[in-house]
Design an enzyme around this catalytic site. Structure first.
Site, PDB file in Angstrom:
ATOM      1  CE  LYS A  29      -4.021  -2.318   2.139  1.00  0.00           C
ATOM      2  NZ  LYS A  29      -4.801  -2.498   3.662  1.00  0.00           N
ATOM      3  CE1 TYR A  69      -9.981  -3.825   0.321  1.00  0.00           C
ATOM      4  CE2 TYR A  69      -9.334  -1.157   0.200  1.00  0.00           C
ATOM      5  CZ  TYR A  69      -8.521  -2.164   0.283  1.00  0.00           C
ATOM      6  OH  TYR A  69      -7.555  -2.442   1.257  1.00  0.00           O
ATOM      7  CB  THR A 111      -7.559  -6.067   9.618  1.00  0.00           C
ATOM      8  OG1 THR A 111      -7.835  -7.447   8.562  1.00  0.00           O
ATOM      9  CG2 THR A 111      -8.276  -4.595   8.937  1.00  0.00           C
ATOM     10  CG  ASN A 132      -3.842  -2.373   7.149  1.00  0.00           C
ATOM     11  OD1 ASN A 132      -3.720  -2.060   5.680  1.00  0.00           O
ATOM     12  ND2 ASN A 132      -4.518  -3.165   7.211  1.00  0.00           N
ATOM     13  CG  HIS A 135      -4.924  -6.384   0.044  1.00  0.00           C
ATOM     14  ND1 HIS A 135      -6.112  -6.586   0.578  1.00  0.00           N
ATOM     15  CD2 HIS A 135      -5.088  -7.113  -1.260  1.00  0.00           C
ATOM     16  CE1 HIS A 135      -6.840  -7.416   0.059  1.00  0.00           C
ATOM     17  NE2 HIS A 135      -6.392  -8.015  -0.629  1.00  0.00           N
ATOM     18  CD  GLU A 146      -8.785  -8.930  -3.760  1.00  0.00           C
ATOM     19  OE1 GLU A 146      -7.184  -9.861  -3.423  1.00  0.00           O
ATOM     20  OE2 GLU A 146      -9.733  -8.960  -2.718  1.00  0.00           O
TER      21      GLU A 146
HETATM   22  P1  ADP Z   1      -7.265  -6.838   5.280  1.00  0.00           P
HETATM   23  O1  ADP Z   1      -6.495  -5.423   4.740  1.00  0.00           O
HETATM   24  O2  ADP Z   1      -7.156  -7.773   6.316  1.00  0.00           O
HETATM   25  O3  ADP Z   1      -8.029  -8.073   4.074  1.00  0.00           O
HETATM   26  P2  ADP Z   1     -10.042  -6.103   5.694  1.00  0.00           P
HETATM   27  O4  ADP Z   1     -10.800  -6.286   4.014  1.00  0.00           O
HETATM   28  O5  ADP Z   1     -11.054  -5.850   6.656  1.00  0.00           O
HETATM   29  O6  ADP Z   1      -8.655  -6.518   6.050  1.00  0.00           O
HETATM   30  O7  ADP Z   1     -10.139  -4.185   5.331  1.00  0.00           O
HETATM   31  C1  ADP Z   1      -9.574  -3.705   4.689  1.00  0.00           C
HETATM   32  C2  ADP Z   1      -8.506  -2.143   4.589  1.00  0.00           C
HETATM   33  O8  ADP Z   1      -9.467  -1.203   4.901  1.00  0.00           O
HETATM   34  C3  ADP Z   1      -7.729  -2.869   5.863  1.00  0.00           C
HETATM   35  O9  ADP Z   1      -6.720  -3.789   5.113  1.00  0.00           O
HETATM   36  C4  ADP Z   1      -7.099  -1.846   6.637  1.00  0.00           C
HETATM   37  O10 ADP Z   1      -6.489  -0.851   5.575  1.00  0.00           O
HETATM   38  C5  ADP Z   1      -9.025  -0.230   6.404  1.00  0.00           C
HETATM   39  N1  ADP Z   1      -9.033  -0.516   7.561  1.00  0.00           N
HETATM   40  C6  ADP Z   1     -10.575  -1.923   7.865  1.00  0.00           C
HETATM   41  N2  ADP Z   1     -11.020  -1.425   9.177  1.00  0.00           N
HETATM   42  C7  ADP Z   1     -10.356  -0.179   9.384  1.00  0.00           C
HETATM   43  C8  ADP Z   1     -11.184   0.573  10.237  1.00  0.00           C
HETATM   44  N3  ADP Z   1     -11.508   0.066  11.441  1.00  0.00           N
HETATM   45  N4  ADP Z   1     -10.611   1.402  10.052  1.00  0.00           N
HETATM   46  C9  ADP Z   1      -9.283   2.328   8.664  1.00  0.00           C
HETATM   47  N5  ADP Z   1      -9.332   1.713   8.033  1.00  0.00           N
HETATM   48  C10 ADP Z   1      -9.661  -0.043   8.284  1.00  0.00           C
END
Ligand code: ADP
Length: 170
Positions: A29, A69, A111, A132, A135, A146
């Site tokens: 990212k 997303y 996550t 974070n 992805h 994806e």
């Molecule tokens: P992952 O990336 O681990 O598959 P998700 O699909 O649930 O997790 O979420 C996608 C992305 O959205 C996360 O990696 C993170 O960058 C962002 N995200 C998820 N939850 C939050 C939150 N509560 N606040 C801010 N950003 C979030």
């Protein structure tokens, strides 16, 4: 040693078991690119024995993100997620190998980095869910969707290992 048997989409591993050519989408990212973490992240996947079959850097559009997303567009954090993900270029990759979807999720960590153990990408390099670093597709179906979304077929490269003892061809 068992001979390498190749069927369409399958190959046998050293135990003679058929391995589906599983693939997943990994993206560094914008914060990971800014922090020069691309090489370290690629290194972890190579070290594990996965095979890189697609790689590119791009500035993501809001349209692509909305598709990527699609399950999150109604979440309260979605607009800040779009701002984050479009704040700079991302490096997006397709990795191939046995159980790559599940193993990548373990390597990337939870996550929320607070719940990601040390040794995972998020556990080692990040502090907050909104930054974070990386992805990873969360399921086989998600990975397929994806990969099709981010890559054209011709951008993915089929290649054979010269050395059959390398883990990616076992
Ligand atoms: P992952 O990336 O681990 O598959 P998700 O699909 O649930 O997790 O979420 C996608 C992305 O959205 C996360 O990696 C993170 O960058 C962002 N995200 C998820 N939850 C939050 C939150 N509560 N606040 C801010 N950003 C979030």
């Amino acid at each position: 040693r068992l001979p390498a048997v190749r069927l369409a989409g399958f190959r046998t591993n050293s135990a003679g078991l058929a391995d589906v050519k599983e693939r997943t989408l990994i993206a560094v990212k914008p914060d990971g690119v800014q922090r020069r973490l691309v090489g370290q992240i690629i290194r972890r996947f190579e070290q594990r024995g996965f095979k890189l079959v697609g790689l590119k850097m791009l500035q993501v559009s809001e349209g692509l993100l909305a598709q990527h997303y699609c399950q999150l567009t109604q979440k309260p954090f979605y607009s800040s997620l779009v701002e984050y993900m479009t704040s700079g270029p991302v490096v997006v990759m397709v990795w191939e190998g046995h159980n790559v979807v599940q193993s990548s999720r373990v390597m990337v960590g939870a996550t929320n980095p607070a719940a990601a153990p040390a040794g995972t990408v998020r556990g080692d390099f990040s502090l907050h869910v909104s930054r974070n670093v990386v992805h990873a597709s969360d399921s086989l179906e998600g990975a397929q969707r994806e990969i099709q979304l981010w890559f054209q077929g011709k951008e993915l490269v089929e290649w054979d290992c010269w050395d059959q003892t390398l883990t990616c061809e076992k």
